[in-house]
Design an enzyme around this catalytic site. Structure first.
Site, PDB file in Angstrom:
ATOM      1  N   GLU A   1       0.963   6.408   4.941  1.00  0.00           N
ATOM      2  CA  GLU A   1       0.006   7.011   4.460  1.00  0.00           C
ATOM      3  C   GLU A   1      -0.904   6.514   4.708  1.00  0.00           C
ATOM      4  O   GLU A   1      -2.566   6.217   4.820  1.00  0.00           O
ATOM      5  CB  GLU A   1      -0.231   7.506   2.960  1.00  0.00           C
ATOM      6  CG  GLU A   1       0.599   8.087   1.578  1.00  0.00           C
ATOM      7  CD  GLU A   1      -0.028   7.839  -0.158  1.00  0.00           C
ATOM      8  OE1 GLU A   1      -1.294   8.157  -0.225  1.00  0.00           O
ATOM      9  OE2 GLU A   1       1.242   8.486  -0.909  1.00  0.00           O
TER      10      GLU A   1
ATOM     11  N   GLU B   1       4.057   5.118  -6.778  1.00  0.00           N
ATOM     12  CA  GLU B   1       3.318   3.330  -7.180  1.00  0.00           C
ATOM     13  C   GLU B   1       3.555   2.977  -9.369  1.00  0.00           C
ATOM     14  O   GLU B   1       3.364   3.381 -10.490  1.00  0.00           O
ATOM     15  CB  GLU B   1       1.558   4.322  -6.989  1.00  0.00           C
ATOM     16  CG  GLU B   1       1.691   4.575  -6.327  1.00  0.00           C
ATOM     17  CD  GLU B   1       0.275   5.523  -6.102  1.00  0.00           C
ATOM     18  OE1 GLU B   1      -0.316   6.005  -7.440  1.00  0.00           O
ATOM     19  OE2 GLU B   1       0.121   5.893  -5.077  1.00  0.00           O
TER      20      GLU B   1
ATOM     21  N   HIS C   1      -3.382   2.206   2.859  1.00  0.00           N
ATOM     22  CA  HIS C   1      -4.671   2.171   3.030  1.00  0.00           C
ATOM     23  C   HIS C   1      -5.326   1.579   3.508  1.00  0.00           C
ATOM     24  O   HIS C   1      -5.185   0.628   2.407  1.00  0.00           O
ATOM     25  CB  HIS C   1      -4.710   3.466   1.174  1.00  0.00           C
ATOM     26  CG  HIS C   1      -3.975   4.699   1.102  1.00  0.00           C
ATOM     27  ND1 HIS C   1      -4.377   5.140   1.476  1.00  0.00           N
ATOM     28  CD2 HIS C   1      -2.710   5.230   0.420  1.00  0.00           C
ATOM     29  CE1 HIS C   1      -4.132   6.383   1.295  1.00  0.00           C
ATOM     30  NE2 HIS C   1      -3.037   6.511   0.610  1.00  0.00           N
TER      31      HIS C   1
ATOM     32  N   ASP D   1      -4.310   4.891   6.518  1.00  0.00           N
ATOM     33  CA  ASP D   1      -5.164   5.820   6.745  1.00  0.00           C
ATOM     34  C   ASP D   1      -6.442   3.519   6.862  1.00  0.00           C
ATOM     35  O   ASP D   1      -6.163   3.271   6.019  1.00  0.00           O
ATOM     36  CB  ASP D   1      -6.125   6.124   6.157  1.00  0.00           C
ATOM     37  CG  ASP D   1      -6.179   6.272   4.566  1.00  0.00           C
ATOM     38  OD1 ASP D   1      -5.859   4.895   4.379  1.00  0.00           O
ATOM     39  OD2 ASP D   1      -6.631   7.664   3.521  1.00  0.00           O
TER      40      ASP D   1
ATOM     41  N   ASN E   1       8.138   4.429  -3.336  1.00  0.00           N
ATOM     42  CA  ASN E   1       6.369   4.393  -2.407  1.00  0.00           C
ATOM     43  C   ASN E   1       5.308   3.574  -3.264  1.00  0.00           C
ATOM     44  O   ASN E   1       5.109   3.786  -4.399  1.00  0.00           O
ATOM     45  CB  ASN E   1       6.207   6.016  -1.847  1.00  0.00           C
ATOM     46  CG  ASN E   1       4.958   5.577  -1.109  1.00  0.00           C
ATOM     47  OD1 ASN E   1       5.176   5.542   0.074  1.00  0.00           O
ATOM     48  ND2 ASN E   1       4.627   6.885  -1.197  1.00  0.00           N
TER      49      ASN E   1
HETATM   50  O1  9MR Z   1      -4.972  12.855  -0.837  1.00  0.00           O
HETATM   51  C1  9MR Z   1      -4.807  13.020  -2.378  1.00  0.00           C
HETATM   52  C2  9MR Z   1      -5.543  13.397  -2.935  1.00  0.00           C
HETATM   53  O2  9MR Z   1      -6.287  15.144  -2.429  1.00  0.00           O
HETATM   54  C3  9MR Z   1      -5.781  14.196  -4.267  1.00  0.00           C
HETATM   55  O3  9MR Z   1      -6.588  14.280  -4.738  1.00  0.00           O
HETATM   56  C4  9MR Z   1      -5.823  12.264  -4.929  1.00  0.00           C
HETATM   57  C5  9MR Z   1      -4.482  12.685  -6.125  1.00  0.00           C
HETATM   58  O4  9MR Z   1      -4.767  11.305  -6.981  1.00  0.00           O
HETATM   59  O5  9MR Z   1      -3.747  12.436  -3.735  1.00  0.00           O
HETATM   60  C6  9MR Z   1      -4.393  11.394  -2.465  1.00  0.00           C
HETATM   61  O6  9MR Z   1      -3.260  11.333  -1.928  1.00  0.00           O
HETATM   62  C7  9MR Z   1      -2.489   9.964  -2.644  1.00  0.00           C
HETATM   63  C8  9MR Z   1      -0.834  10.029  -2.699  1.00  0.00           C
HETATM   64  O7  9MR Z   1      -0.464  11.106  -3.206  1.00  0.00           O
HETATM   65  C9  9MR Z   1      -0.479   8.869  -3.531  1.00  0.00           C
HETATM   66  N1  9MR Z   1      -0.981   7.786  -2.998  1.00  0.00           N
HETATM   67  C10 9MR Z   1      -2.273   7.866  -2.848  1.00  0.00           C
HETATM   68  C11 9MR Z   1      -2.931   9.178  -2.003  1.00  0.00           C
HETATM   69  C12 9MR Z   1      -4.779   8.387  -2.356  1.00  0.00           C
HETATM   70  O8  9MR Z   1      -5.535   8.427  -3.682  1.00  0.00           O
END
Ligand code: 9MR
Length: 398
Positions: free
Chosen positions: A317, A211, A288, A319, A252
């Site tokens: 990722e 990001e 997402h 969903d 990513n």
């Molecule tokens: O799914 C993850 C969640 O459990 C955490 O609280 C969160 C914290 O920022 O991160 C989520 O995973 C993220 C991923 O690492 C990067 N892309 C976005 C995902 C969803 O927020």
């Protein structure tokens, strides 16, 4: 229903051959349609996972040039099967995996674990390899949850997508407080050495940076960008290559599902990195998504633009959330959207795999972040398969 055709099976020939190209540990070394090297680097052996995928696994070879039984096809007839797991189906169409995020917390739920074992071929640590989990204080590494995931994956024969080495979020405040370039460079290098180096040879892909862009394609403000400019990306990839020479290294990001500034910026960045000799192998598009979002039918186009850089791409990722409560219409639309999203990868030659960001709606990050939304995954909160499972399957086999 698509089945392996008898006439195609009749065209299969099994040949034993020995070639000189050496595949790295964890690399593919055989399978129907595979035209690359079929011998493994010293210390590893080519092991058949299934007819379509053999992999160099460590520790069992004594010779540097092991011969392997290679299944070769004499026809290019389409091969697909309606039976088997999501992962087996992905491999049956020549891809590397169908994966999910997981960690100790979710794998401790027996129902969740059973589905990962049965359906998925790759796990991505949802949180356990992030900076705030692994290096809370400078030079003090806490790796027990990450170790759990790596050990679990290794003992269950799953690939691992390491996630993620350099990210502005879930970052300890001692890192955010750094203001000089030399210190931050060393800190990035030491962090990557400590985390990626620990698992060298065991990680299939690493999300090296995550990001780095705003949605308009400008670089995101972060301690990394503020102190080092975009050179932090070069530094991170070079450090990752040094720490784990066999892992494929990915950048990513999210919102790469529609054409625009962010996709253009990603293409420009990786083009520069490639020209500069920075070791980068792939681009992860998080995907997402929201049910019936207008970008979904066209998301193969930006994916193709990313793949046109020559790098591998992956949906990392995936969903597809909806406004709660779910109902039959939303679930049917979600299924159709999953088919389209998975097929966006399938129809892109350089797309190596799809990872869903979880298994069951019970543990998804979505409701915590988007209040009133959820039900984004392939299994519901009670671990019942949703229509989306059928959609994802159809996307693989389309
Ligand atoms: O799914 C993850 C969640 O459990 C955490 O609280 C969160 C914290 O920022 O991160 C989520 O995973 C993220 C991923 O690492 C990067 N892309 C976005 C995902 C969803 O927020």
């Amino acid at each position: 229903m698509v089945v392996l055709r008898a006439e195609f099976l009749a065209l299969l020939a099994v040949a034993v051959r020995s070639v000189s190209a050496q595949q790295a540990v964890w690399a593919q070394c055989g399978g129907i349609g595979w035209t690359g090297g079929t011998t493994c680097a010293s210390g590893s052996t080519c092991v058949v996972s299934n007819s379509y995928y053999s992999q160099c696994l460590p520790g069992t070879a004594s010779s540097a040039s092991t011969s392997v039984a290679v299944v070769t096809a004499t026809s290019s007839a389409p091969v697909a099967t309606s039976t088997g797991s999501l992962d087996a189906k992905m491999k049956s169409v020549g891809r590397e995996y169908f994966g999910t995020c997981a960690d100790r917390n979710t794998l401790s739920d027996a129902a969740y674990e059973a589905i990962v074992i049965a359906e998925y071929g790759q796990v991505t640590p949802e949180n356990s390899m992030k900076w705030d989990a692994t290096e809370k204080s400078r030079g003090v590494f806490s790796m027990s949850d990450a170790d759990y995931l790596v050990d679990w994956a290794t003992s269950h024969g799953k690939l691992i997508r390491g996630h993620t080495l350099v990210w502005h979020s879930q970052l300890p405040s001692w890192v955010s407080a750094i203001t000089d370039a030399a210190t931050l460079t060393t800190v990035i290098q030491d962090h990557i050495k400590g985390v990626a180096g620990r698992y060298a040879g065991k990680i299939h892909h690493w999300d090296v940076v995550n990001e780095v862009f705003n949605d308009d394609g400008t670089f995101r403000t972060s301690v990394f960008y503020n102190v080092l400019g975009e050179s932090f990306i070069d530094i991170a990839f070079r450090a990752a290559k040094a720490a784990d020479p066999t892992a494929k290294l990915y950048i990513n990001d999210y919102n790469l599902d529609y054409a625009g500034g962010k996709v253009n910026a990603m293409v420009a960045l990786v083009t520069r990195l490639i020209a500069a000799g920075v070791p980068i192998d792939g681009i992860g598009s998080q995907a997402h998504l929201i049910v019936n979002n207008g970008a979904i039918p066209y998301m193969h186009q930006p994916l193709a633009a990313l793949a046109a850089t020559g790098l591998k791409v992956a949906l990392t990722e995936l969903d597809i959330r909806m406004t709660l409560p779910s109902d039959a219409t939303k679930l049917a639309d979600q299924s159709s959207n999953y088919q389209t999203a998975v097929y966006a990868c399938k129809r892109t030659a350089n797309c190596v795999g799809v990872t869903t960001w979880g298994v069951s709606d019970k543990y998804s990050w979505v409701p915590d972040t988007f209040s009133g939304s959820g039900a984004a995954l392939l299994w519901d909160e009670n671990f019942a398969k949703k229509p989306a499972y059928t959609g994802a399957t159809a996307g693989i086999l389309a």
